[in-house]
Design a protein around this motif. Structure first.
Motif, PDB file in Angstrom:
ATOM      1  N   THR A   1      -4.809   6.723  -1.424  1.00  0.00           N
ATOM      2  CA  THR A   1      -4.019   5.506  -1.294  1.00  0.00           C
ATOM      3  C   THR A   1      -4.076   4.684  -2.572  1.00  0.00           C
ATOM      4  O   THR A   1      -5.047   4.736  -3.320  1.00  0.00           O
ATOM      5  CB  THR A   1      -4.517   4.596  -0.156  1.00  0.00           C
ATOM      6  OG1 THR A   1      -5.912   4.397  -0.344  1.00  0.00           O
ATOM      7  CG2 THR A   1      -4.257   5.178   1.190  1.00  0.00           C
TER       8      THR A   1
ATOM      9  N   MET B   1       0.839  -1.204   0.000  1.00  0.00           N
ATOM     10  CA  MET B   1       0.000   0.000   0.000  1.00  0.00           C
ATOM     11  C   MET B   1       0.876   1.257   0.000  1.00  0.00           C
ATOM     12  O   MET B   1       1.912   1.291   0.649  1.00  0.00           O
ATOM     13  CB  MET B   1      -0.890   0.006   1.237  1.00  0.00           C
ATOM     14  CG  MET B   1      -1.963   1.068   1.185  1.00  0.00           C
ATOM     15  SD  MET B   1      -3.269   0.786   2.381  1.00  0.00           S
ATOM     16  CE  MET B   1      -2.496   1.312   3.904  1.00  0.00           C
TER      17      MET B   1
ATOM     18  N   HIS C   1       4.823   2.037   3.454  1.00  0.00           N
ATOM     19  CA  HIS C   1       4.436   0.871   4.235  1.00  0.00           C
ATOM     20  C   HIS C   1       5.377  -0.307   4.054  1.00  0.00           C
ATOM     21  O   HIS C   1       4.973  -1.387   3.645  1.00  0.00           O
ATOM     22  CB  HIS C   1       3.007   0.448   3.896  1.00  0.00           C
ATOM     23  CG  HIS C   1       1.998   1.534   4.189  1.00  0.00           C
ATOM     24  ND1 HIS C   1       1.567   1.844   5.447  1.00  0.00           N
ATOM     25  CD2 HIS C   1       1.381   2.399   3.359  1.00  0.00           C
ATOM     26  CE1 HIS C   1       0.711   2.850   5.399  1.00  0.00           C
ATOM     27  NE2 HIS C   1       0.587   3.215   4.136  1.00  0.00           N
TER      28      HIS C   1
ATOM     29  N   THR D   1       0.487   5.391   0.585  1.00  0.00           N
ATOM     30  CA  THR D   1      -0.433   6.445   1.018  1.00  0.00           C
ATOM     31  C   THR D   1       0.168   7.810   0.712  1.00  0.00           C
ATOM     32  O   THR D   1       1.329   8.079   1.029  1.00  0.00           O
ATOM     33  CB  THR D   1      -0.691   6.334   2.543  1.00  0.00           C
ATOM     34  OG1 THR D   1      -1.072   5.008   2.840  1.00  0.00           O
ATOM     35  CG2 THR D   1      -1.784   7.291   2.970  1.00  0.00           C
TER      36      THR D   1
END
Lengths: 218, 282
Positions: free
Chosen positions: A23, A1, A61, A3
């Motif tokens: 995202t 992911m 992430h 963001t």
């Protein structure tokens, strides 16, 4: 992911993008579109960590630089360099440091990647001898061996004929099926509608997620 | 005929010169091949002038000590090379114009420093003097060759990747600058090590001319390096023989021989030569 949190990007001091938030899910297939100069390449480079942010932040992430592969547009690869196709691909394999020997598996992976992109039997062909379309296939083969979790493609189908485009699109779908996250800068709205579930449209210094590309293309 | 070929090497100083030049012939051409491929041929030009003020300062402070002059040359050469790169990045200008400016300055400074000193012969520094290849000079050339080859082997892969695709290197492995810097140090060492026998202006010839010629014989990197080394060794031997028999300085004789081999390669080589272009089907 990945963001985006209120991301602002400048190019030579001029703001090209601001207030980008949102995202991109892991394993998603996203097309990045927008007119020339809207900041698509800059955003892609920022995602790869190659362009500094002038505001906000991008949270990756846990993606390390080694997990990200960028297929740059107008690659700086010197096409007059005396080197064979398989060597170009093998040099990009993960864990090929400056000193360790390139092993048999890595050479086999390079050969497999070349044949996946339709360059069968071109292992020893010098890069100088490739056509523009074959050269783009070579860059795809190199991206394949990177084995990256996040793949960034900057206008990957320019200067590529229809048959090659179909073949390379199937590679993109394969990456998607393997659960890799793919973000591609594209201009062909028809292709975006048919092949890319998610879109990020850049225009007027801002971003619009999953906009109705049919209207934008008109 | 045999006399013509062998008589020069009955003399001790010619054998020293031969050993030194062969050492340089093995070490310098591979660096030249990379300089050609990276479109940095001008850099070698700049260095041959750039090392001059350093050699001059070394000579002024320590007399005609090879080590002092060599050290000065290395420091000056690196300073010019790095300064040019830095200026080009900072001003957004093209590196070649900055380089051209710097090497003119360096040459003028070097000549100005040397000209007034008695005991230092400017032509010997510029064009070399085989009679002056003493033990320190010979050890210098052999030592540089001994260091250059293993270091080049160690940095070979990153150097290839950085020359092939700097953008990809920056995006993945990073540290392209480090390999580039090590490479520049090797180039400066080779240019400086040859200056006693060949002179600062001529030692670059043994690095660049075989490398340029090798492009016409092979389309693999390893092939070009092998060809360049072979051509350089040939130039060293033939050049020294000509130098002795025709009574011309060794530096120019070796560079002229290398130049003749380049001209032959340009005309008759197997790749992209004038002959191939005139006879595409041959």
């Amino acid at each position: 992911m990945i963001t985006f949190d209120d991301v602002e990007l400048r190019h030579d001091g001029r703001i090209v993008l601001s207030g980008v938030s949102g995202t991109i899910a892991s394993g998603s297939l996203t097309a990045l579109t927008g007119p020339n100069g809207s900041g698509k390449t800059t955003l892609l480079r920022a995602i790869a960590g190659l362009h500094p942010l002038s505001g906000g932040r991008i949270v990756r992430h846990g993606l390390e630089p080694a997990d990200i592969a960028l297929l740059a547009q107008g690659s700086q690869l010197d096409r007059s360099f005396p080197i064979a196709c398989r060597d170009v691909v093998a040099l990009a394999a993960p864990r090929v440091g400056p000193f360790r020997q390139i092993g048999r598996d890595q050479l086999a992976a390079a050969t497999a990647a070349l044949s996946r992109t339709g360059l069968d039997g071109m292992d020893r062909r010098p890069v100088q001898a490739l056509s523009a379309g074959q050269f783009q296939r070579l860059l795809f083969a190199r991206t394949i061996v990177r084995d990256a979790r996040l793949i960034l493609l900057d206008e990957p189908f320019t200067a590529v004929d229809a048959a090659s485009t179909q073949l390379l699109l199937s590679v993109v779908h394969e990456w998607h099926a393997q659960g890799r996250t793919v973000i591609a800068v594209l201009h062909d709205m028809d292709m975006v509608r048919r092949h890319f579930p998610h879109t990020l449209l850049l225009a007027g210094q801002t971003a619009q997620w999953d906009a109705d590309t049919g209207i934008q293309a008109a | 005929m045999l006399d013509f070929l062998l008589e020069p090497f009955t003399l001790g100083f010619m054998r020293r010169a031969l050993a030194g030049c062969l050492a340089l012939s093995v070490a310098a051409p591979p660096l030249g091949v990379f300089l050609v491929l990276r479109r940095m041929s001008l850099m070698s030009d700049v260095l041959q002038h750039g090392v001059l003020p350093g050699i001059a300062v070394g000579a002024i402070f320590a007399g005609l000590s090879v080590w002092a002059m060599g050290l000065g040359g290395v420091v000056a050469g690196l300073t010019v090379a790095l300064l040019a790169g830095w200026l080009a990045r900072r001003t957004g200008g093209r590196e070649d114009s900055q380089l051209a400016g710097l090497y003119l300055l360096a040459l003028a400074a070097g000549v100005a420093l040397i000209a007034g000193r008695r005991g230092i012969d400017l032509t010997h520094i510029l064009f070399g003097n085989v009679l002056a290849v003493d033990d320190p000079a010979l050890f210098g050339m052999a030592g540089v060759a001994t260091v250059t080859l293993p270091v080049l082997a160690l940095i070979w892969r990153p150097l290839v990747l950085e020359s092939l695709d700097p953008g990809f290197m920056a995006a993945t492995a990073g540290r392209g600058g480090l390999w580039h810097l090590i490479f520049l140090v090797l180039v400066v060492l080779c240019v400086v090590s040859g200056f006693v026998a060949l002179g600062t202006l001529m030692s670059v010839g043994l690095m660049m001319l075989p490398a340029v010629a090798a492009q016409h014989w092979s389309n693999s990197l390893a092939g070009q390096v092998r060809t360049a080394v072979l051509l350089a060794c040939l130039s060293s031997v033939a050049g020294l023989i000509l130098s002795y028999n025709l009574d011309i300085p060794a530096g120019p004789a070796i560079v002229l021989t290398a130049g003749a081999l380049w001209a032959f390669s340009l005309i008759a080589g197997s790749r992209a030569s004038l002959w191939r272009q005139a006879m595409p089907d041959a």
